[in-house]
Design a protein around this motif. Sequence first.
Motif, mmCIF file in Angstrom:
data_model
loop_
_atom_site.group_PDB
_atom_site.id
_atom_site.type_symbol
_atom_site.label_atom_id
_atom_site.label_comp_id
_atom_site.label_asym_id
_atom_site.label_seq_id
_atom_site.Cartn_x
_atom_site.Cartn_y
_atom_site.Cartn_z
ATOM 1 N N ALA A 141 0.837 -1.193 0.000
ATOM 2 C CA ALA A 141 0.000 0.000 0.000
ATOM 3 C C ALA A 141 0.873 1.244 0.000
ATOM 4 C CB ALA A 141 -0.921 0.008 1.224
ATOM 5 N N GLY A 142 0.395 2.292 -0.632
ATOM 6 C CA GLY A 142 1.153 3.536 -0.702
ATOM 7 C C GLY A 142 0.714 4.377 -1.868
ATOM 8 N N GLY A 143 -0.575 4.409 -2.100
ATOM 9 C CA GLY A 143 -1.066 5.153 -3.248
ATOM 10 C C GLY A 143 -1.331 4.220 -4.408
ATOM 11 N N PRO A 144 -1.950 4.726 -5.461
ATOM 12 C CA PRO A 144 -2.284 3.893 -6.616
ATOM 13 C C PRO A 144 -1.022 3.440 -7.340
ATOM 14 C CG PRO A 144 -2.685 6.209 -7.112
ATOM 15 C CD PRO A 144 -2.369 6.140 -5.649
ATOM 16 N N PRO A 145 -1.059 2.243 -7.962
ATOM 17 C CA PRO A 145 0.093 1.792 -8.740
ATOM 18 C C PRO A 145 0.307 2.681 -9.955
ATOM 19 C CG PRO A 145 -1.781 0.352 -9.110
ATOM 20 C CD PRO A 145 -2.171 1.283 -8.008
ATOM 21 N N ASN A 146 1.512 2.643 -10.466
ATOM 22 C CA ASN A 146 1.856 3.442 -11.634
ATOM 23 C C ASN A 146 1.251 2.818 -12.895
ATOM 24 O OD1 ASN A 146 3.396 5.438 -13.170
ATOM 25 N ND2 ASN A 146 4.634 3.698 -13.823
ATOM 26 N N ILE A 147 0.472 3.612 -13.623
ATOM 27 C CA ILE A 147 -0.090 3.128 -14.882
ATOM 28 C C ILE A 147 0.924 3.372 -15.996
ATOM 29 C CG2 ILE A 147 -1.995 3.343 -16.527
ATOM 30 C CD1 ILE A 147 -3.725 4.367 -14.254
ATOM 31 N N ASN A 148 1.164 2.356 -16.785
ATOM 32 C CA ASN A 148 2.175 2.447 -17.840
ATOM 33 C C ASN A 148 1.598 3.152 -19.062
ATOM 34 O OD1 ASN A 148 3.992 0.972 -16.200
ATOM 35 N ND2 ASN A 148 3.098 -0.952 -16.906
ATOM 36 N N THR A 194 -11.923 -12.048 -8.540
ATOM 37 C CA THR A 194 -10.850 -11.052 -8.568
ATOM 38 C C THR A 194 -11.147 -9.987 -9.617
ATOM 39 O OG1 THR A 194 -9.217 -12.694 -7.849
ATOM 40 C CG2 THR A 194 -8.376 -10.706 -8.889
ATOM 41 N N PHE A 195 -11.610 -10.422 -10.780
ATOM 42 C CA PHE A 195 -11.990 -9.473 -11.826
ATOM 43 C C PHE A 195 -13.102 -8.564 -11.341
ATOM 44 C CE2 PHE A 195 -14.855 -8.257 -15.236
ATOM 45 C CZ PHE A 195 -13.984 -7.652 -16.131
ATOM 46 N N CYS A 196 -14.121 -9.131 -10.698
ATOM 47 C CA CYS A 196 -15.245 -8.328 -10.198
ATOM 48 C C CYS A 196 -14.759 -7.275 -9.209
ATOM 49 C CB CYS A 196 -16.275 -9.236 -9.534
ATOM 50 S SG CYS A 196 -17.176 -10.310 -10.672
ATOM 51 N N HIS A 197 -13.865 -7.665 -8.327
ATOM 52 C CA HIS A 197 -13.351 -6.725 -7.333
ATOM 53 C C HIS A 197 -12.551 -5.612 -8.003
ATOM 54 C CE1 HIS A 197 -12.150 -5.602 -3.221
ATOM 55 N NE2 HIS A 197 -11.029 -5.231 -3.788
ATOM 56 N N HIS A 200 -14.885 -3.172 -9.721
ATOM 57 C CA HIS A 200 -15.549 -2.321 -8.717
ATOM 58 C C HIS A 200 -14.620 -1.199 -8.253
ATOM 59 C CE1 HIS A 200 -17.713 -1.100 -5.098
ATOM 60 N NE2 HIS A 200 -16.586 -1.277 -4.424
ATOM 61 N N ASN A 201 -13.371 -1.544 -7.967
ATOM 62 C CA ASN A 201 -12.408 -0.530 -7.507
ATOM 63 C C ASN A 201 -12.171 0.531 -8.573
ATOM 64 O OD1 ASN A 201 -12.142 -1.771 -5.057
ATOM 65 N ND2 ASN A 201 -10.128 -2.646 -5.447
#
Length: 282
Positions: A141-148, A194-197, A200-201
């Motif tokens: 955890a630490g903020g959103p992951p980096n989108i490439n 996992t896909f559904c979650h 949703h996010n």
Amino acid sequence: MPNDTINDFNQQVIEEFRANRGRVGGYFEGARLILLTTTGARTGAEHTTPVAYLPDGADRILVIASAGGAPRHPAWYHNLLAHPQVTVESGAFTYQARAVVLKGEERDQAFARAVETDAGWAEYQERAGRVIPVVALHEIAGGPPNINAGSMGEAIKVVHDAFRRELSLIREEMNKETESGDHLGAQLRVNCLTFCHGLHNHHTGEDLGLFPFLADRHPTAAPTIERLREEHEHIAALVEELRAAIGTQDPAIARSEVERLTTELEAHLTYEEEHLIPLLDA
């Protein structure tokens, strides 16, 4: 296979993976693949390796240290034992993760799920003459992951394409399951949930962050944003119906819900791309 040959093969896969944001052909075509970067146990240097993975819920994925059935654990496994913090590239995202080796029953259940999806894992286990480790990679955890991606508009397309690809894989797996059995496999259920979650996010993030940002800067986009919010609610209802279908253990029912979600979600993603990407990249 000589080490130089393995290194050359891996480098080709790495380059293709990064160039196509997670999509590769040849041996790994159609596989769930990540690039795993570990820190060398002896050298301290970074090493990147293409590794197959299994979805395993909201915050972690599983990787299997099979080394193709070799009698020794792969180098990346020794590296993460010494340095558990690793970097994961999924194609769409790059993020830091903490590696935890599964033990006992948890490991055995995870490996059984892998075998259920692909009997090749069992062949590797038999050939290896060792207990093949299963490792959980927990996103730190630490903020959103980096989108490439190089822009906000491109980021939307990259994330959408990742959902499209995962849903396509699930549909293929669902078709095979319907043809070969009368119940849903354990790993397929995990993949769907996992896909559904993740979906949703993503939609929650858009509702709370992206849409207010755009509404503030582009007031004329209000009707578009309102339509997208309504579509989020509709898709959320479809996701719940898919969850319920998965609970029935009937692959035909689940397959029907996956097909319905696929049709509705593709229309939603396409509409969002057509209307929001020009605004984001203006």
